[in-house]
Write an enzyme that holds these catalytic residues in place. Structure first.
Site, PDB file in Angstrom:
ATOM      1  N   TRP A 143       0.800  -1.223   0.000  1.00  0.00           N
ATOM      2  CA  TRP A 143       0.000   0.000   0.000  1.00  0.00           C
ATOM      3  C   TRP A 143       0.832   1.273   0.000  1.00  0.00           C
ATOM      4  O   TRP A 143       0.344   2.340  -0.388  1.00  0.00           O
ATOM      5  CB  TRP A 143      -0.930   0.019   1.221  1.00  0.00           C
ATOM      6  CG  TRP A 143      -0.215  -0.104   2.528  1.00  0.00           C
ATOM      7  CD1 TRP A 143      -0.005  -1.246   3.239  1.00  0.00           C
ATOM      8  CD2 TRP A 143       0.421   0.942   3.283  1.00  0.00           C
ATOM      9  NE1 TRP A 143       0.715  -0.982   4.383  1.00  0.00           N
ATOM     10  CE2 TRP A 143       0.988   0.355   4.417  1.00  0.00           C
ATOM     11  CE3 TRP A 143       0.560   2.315   3.086  1.00  0.00           C
ATOM     12  CZ2 TRP A 143       1.680   1.100   5.379  1.00  0.00           C
ATOM     13  CZ3 TRP A 143       1.257   3.060   4.034  1.00  0.00           C
ATOM     14  CH2 TRP A 143       1.809   2.455   5.170  1.00  0.00           C
ATOM     15  N   ASN A 144       2.085   1.226   0.454  1.00  0.00           N
ATOM     16  CA  ASN A 144       2.786   2.478   0.769  1.00  0.00           C
ATOM     17  C   ASN A 144       3.324   3.233  -0.449  1.00  0.00           C
ATOM     18  O   ASN A 144       3.498   4.450  -0.394  1.00  0.00           O
ATOM     19  CB  ASN A 144       3.897   2.244   1.788  1.00  0.00           C
ATOM     20  CG  ASN A 144       4.904   1.207   1.348  1.00  0.00           C
ATOM     21  OD1 ASN A 144       4.628   0.376   0.482  1.00  0.00           O
ATOM     22  ND2 ASN A 144       6.084   1.237   1.946  1.00  0.00           N
ATOM     23  N   LYS A 167      -1.864  -7.274  -8.766  1.00  0.00           N
ATOM     24  CA  LYS A 167      -2.681  -7.394  -7.547  1.00  0.00           C
ATOM     25  C   LYS A 167      -2.199  -6.333  -6.553  1.00  0.00           C
ATOM     26  O   LYS A 167      -1.220  -6.519  -5.845  1.00  0.00           O
ATOM     27  CB  LYS A 167      -2.540  -8.804  -6.956  1.00  0.00           C
ATOM     28  CG  LYS A 167      -3.055  -8.950  -5.516  1.00  0.00           C
ATOM     29  CD  LYS A 167      -4.532  -8.574  -5.358  1.00  0.00           C
ATOM     30  CE  LYS A 167      -5.010  -8.763  -3.933  1.00  0.00           C
ATOM     31  NZ  LYS A 167      -4.546  -7.695  -3.012  1.00  0.00           N
ATOM     32  N   PRO A 168      -2.898  -5.176  -6.494  1.00  0.00           N
ATOM     33  CA  PRO A 168      -2.504  -4.138  -5.543  1.00  0.00           C
ATOM     34  C   PRO A 168      -3.041  -4.426  -4.148  1.00  0.00           C
ATOM     35  O   PRO A 168      -3.925  -5.273  -3.965  1.00  0.00           O
ATOM     36  CB  PRO A 168      -3.144  -2.879  -6.125  1.00  0.00           C
ATOM     37  CG  PRO A 168      -4.387  -3.392  -6.786  1.00  0.00           C
ATOM     38  CD  PRO A 168      -4.027  -4.766  -7.330  1.00  0.00           C
ATOM     39  N   SER A 221       5.929  -7.972   3.460  1.00  0.00           N
ATOM     40  CA  SER A 221       6.609  -8.402   4.680  1.00  0.00           C
ATOM     41  C   SER A 221       7.427  -9.667   4.459  1.00  0.00           C
ATOM     42  O   SER A 221       7.126 -10.480   3.571  1.00  0.00           O
ATOM     43  CB  SER A 221       5.584  -8.659   5.795  1.00  0.00           C
ATOM     44  OG  SER A 221       4.842  -9.833   5.526  1.00  0.00           O
ATOM     45  N   GLU A 242      10.997  -8.424  -2.537  1.00  0.00           N
ATOM     46  CA  GLU A 242      11.534  -7.272  -1.817  1.00  0.00           C
ATOM     47  C   GLU A 242      10.776  -7.222  -0.503  1.00  0.00           C
ATOM     48  O   GLU A 242       9.593  -6.877  -0.461  1.00  0.00           O
ATOM     49  CB  GLU A 242      11.344  -5.989  -2.632  1.00  0.00           C
ATOM     50  CG  GLU A 242      12.145  -4.822  -2.094  1.00  0.00           C
ATOM     51  CD  GLU A 242      11.264  -3.742  -1.480  1.00  0.00           C
ATOM     52  OE1 GLU A 242      11.347  -3.590  -0.235  1.00  0.00           O
ATOM     53  OE2 GLU A 242      10.516  -3.077  -2.204  1.00  0.00           O
ATOM     54  N   LEU A 243      11.476  -7.593   0.583  1.00  0.00           N
ATOM     55  CA  LEU A 243      10.816  -7.857   1.854  1.00  0.00           C
ATOM     56  C   LEU A 243      11.169  -6.793   2.900  1.00  0.00           C
ATOM     57  O   LEU A 243      11.552  -5.689   2.562  1.00  0.00           O
ATOM     58  CB  LEU A 243      11.173  -9.271   2.313  1.00  0.00           C
ATOM     59  CG  LEU A 243      10.902 -10.373   1.275  1.00  0.00           C
ATOM     60  CD1 LEU A 243      11.352 -11.719   1.786  1.00  0.00           C
ATOM     61  CD2 LEU A 243       9.419 -10.395   0.892  1.00  0.00           C
ATOM     62  N   CYS A 276      10.092   1.135   3.322  1.00  0.00           N
ATOM     63  CA  CYS A 276      10.905  -0.032   3.675  1.00  0.00           C
ATOM     64  C   CYS A 276      12.385   0.316   3.811  1.00  0.00           C
ATOM     65  O   CYS A 276      13.145  -0.473   4.367  1.00  0.00           O
ATOM     66  CB  CYS A 276      10.724  -1.132   2.634  1.00  0.00           C
ATOM     67  SG  CYS A 276      10.986  -0.585   0.949  1.00  0.00           S
ATOM     68  N   GLU A 374      11.015  -3.074  12.917  1.00  0.00           N
ATOM     69  CA  GLU A 374      10.709  -1.959  12.026  1.00  0.00           C
ATOM     70  C   GLU A 374       9.471  -1.219  12.537  1.00  0.00           C
ATOM     71  O   GLU A 374       8.416  -1.821  12.733  1.00  0.00           O
ATOM     72  CB  GLU A 374      10.461  -2.501  10.620  1.00  0.00           C
ATOM     73  CG  GLU A 374      10.300  -1.456   9.553  1.00  0.00           C
ATOM     74  CD  GLU A 374      10.147  -2.081   8.164  1.00  0.00           C
ATOM     75  OE1 GLU A 374      10.494  -1.411   7.183  1.00  0.00           O
ATOM     76  OE2 GLU A 374       9.681  -3.235   8.072  1.00  0.00           O
TER      77      GLU A 374
END
Length: 471
Positions: A143-144, A167-168, A221, A242-243, A276, A374
């Protein structure tokens, strides 16, 4: 949703998209599931052959039209983004340009997917390596950064000759809907790009179980990334992940304090700290610790919090109540264990919004949750360090390895320190290192693969070795 060039989903239940600045519903999207996901996969599969057979120059033409349409519609895209997830409008405009830059970059990079001719070990043979698109790609985004995370994935996939299912996030899907409209205006053939919204678990289940999907590209995540790794094993699907991150920012004694403060401000408070790669742990050497805390805190106190549609706002809302609860927990834990709040430290109740004051905490240590997890909020914890070696040890004491930042004017110290840091991205005297032309990705549990740069397209092609007998 858009499946095979048709807008569908009128007959489905809907998901409300809520503005976190005021709690108002700003739109709805269909609540799709496995059926709709499989329809999108089938459409992408059927479109793959003809799309992959186009020349790289023909595919680039479509991407260049999309790039221009994004720039032409910057204001509408930015307003949609701010309304659905809260970031300040000037940041949203910047994201649209950043997102468009990936489309432009990969439009050109697709023309540079080179094969090889290899000298043969015997006469009468020609040895070649051909590059082929991997197939149908599913892009799952958070979402960010609802525009940039999509274009960083769909740009290289489309340029390489792959077809895409987008898929957003259900928190901020409206930006993706507008991007899909622009793809339609750019003239992409039916089925090349498909958009599905709805249940993440059901859509992901269909994606992972359908063998027509050959590649998953995901930002989110680490916990969900590990689930996708396990689920991908049955069909040996290719993955780009990308986590999570927990970025350290190190300020050594010889740093220019003003440059360091400017760099931390750029990194820490972008999107209210909900990025992130933002600085989550700040380590400052003892010789300049007090001076840094003082200058940094004064800069933070000048930040304005409010509805992102206000042009003067620097810090928008957090995405939801759960995000606010996490920030409160991190700050309370630090204070209870002996840290001091220099500025901020409280949530803000305003017009049903989800806001938190930009916060600086000093005298933190490694025992505090804020230094171990985080935060994803506008909180800057500062810990005093004595040496370069201590800084490196603290920085690396995490399962994550996405981004790190170093501020020093000494080339030898900077080089030695960065050589010890296990992070995929390092900003040296730079709080904003992201760009379309560079590789973005992490080490350790922060992911697999790289997005952006010339490496970003490699994840969407297969190498095919061809040995040609000439006798």
């Amino acid at each position: 949703m858009n499946i095979n060039g048709e807008w569908v989903g009128d007959d489905l239940d809907t998901i409300n998209v809520v503005n976190p600045a005021n709690g108002e519903t700003v739109g709805t999207v269909p609540r799709g599931g496995e059926k709709e996901a499989n329809q999108a996969i089938e459409a992408a599969h059927n479109a793959f052959h003809s799309w992959s057979q186009l020349t790289a120059y023909e595919r680039a033409g479509y991407l260049k039209r999309l790039h221009q349409l994004m720039l032409d519609n910057t204001e509408e895209l930015a307003e949609i983004m701010t309304l659905e997830m809260g970031k300040p409008i000037h940041e949203s405009r910047g994201e649209v340009k950043y997102a468009a830059s990936f489309i432009e970059w990969f439009a050109e990079e697709g023309k540079r997917i080179y094969g090889e001719t290899i000298p043969s070990h015997v006469s009468g043979k020609r040895l070649q390596v051909w590059k082929k698109p991997v197939g149908v790609v599913a892009a799952i985004t958070p979402w960010n950064f609802p525009a940039a995370m999509l274009t960083r994935k769909m740009g290289p996939a489309l340029a390489a000759g792959c077809t895409v299912i987008m898929k957003p996030s259900g928190e901020s899907p409206l930006t993706a809907v507008k991007l899909m409209e622009l793809c339609e205006q750019a003239g992409f053939p039916k089925g090349v790009i498909n958009l599905v919204t709805g249940s993440s678990s059901k859509i992901a289940k269909a994606i992972m179980e359908n063998d027509k999907v050959r590649k998953i590209t995901f930002t989110g995540s680490t916990e969900v990334g590990k689930i996708l790794i396990r689920q991908s094993a049955d069909q040996v699907k290719r993955l780009s992940l990308e986590l999570g991150g927990h970025a350290p920012l190190i300020v050594l004694d010889d740093a220019n304090v003003d440059v360091a403060v400017k760099g931390v401000m750029a990194s820490k408070f972008r999107n209210a700290g909900q990025t992130c790669i933002c600085a989550n742990r700040i380590y400052v050497q003892s010789g300049i610790y007090d001076a840094f805390v003082e200058k940094f805190s004064k800069a933070v106190e000048e930040l304005k919090v409010g509805n992102g549609m206000n042009e003067s706002v620097d810090i928008g809302p957090l995405i939801n109540q759960a995000g606010l609860d996490k920030v409160n927990h991190h700050v309370d834990d630090a204070v209870n264990k002996g840290a001091s709040v220099v500025t901020g430290g409280k949530s803000i109740t305003e017009d049903r919004g989800v806001f938190y004051q930009p916060t600086v905490i000093k005298d933190v240590d490694q025992s505090m949750v804020v230094m171990q997890e985080e935060t994803f909020g506008p909180v800057a914890p500062i810990q005093k360090i004595e040496s370069l070696e201590e800084a490196a040890a603290f920085a690396n004491d995490t399962p994550y390895g996405l981004a790190a930042y170093v501020f020093t004017e000494n080339v030898a110290k900077g080089t030695r320190l960065i050589e010890q840091l296990n992070f995929g991205i390092v900003g040296w005297n730079d709080g904003a290192p992201s760009a379309a032309q560079v590789p973005f990705g992490g080490m350790k549990e922060s992911g697999i693969g790289r997005e952006g740069g010339h490496e970003g397209i490699d994840a969407f092609v297969e190498s095919q070795y061809v040995s040609i007998g000439m006798e």
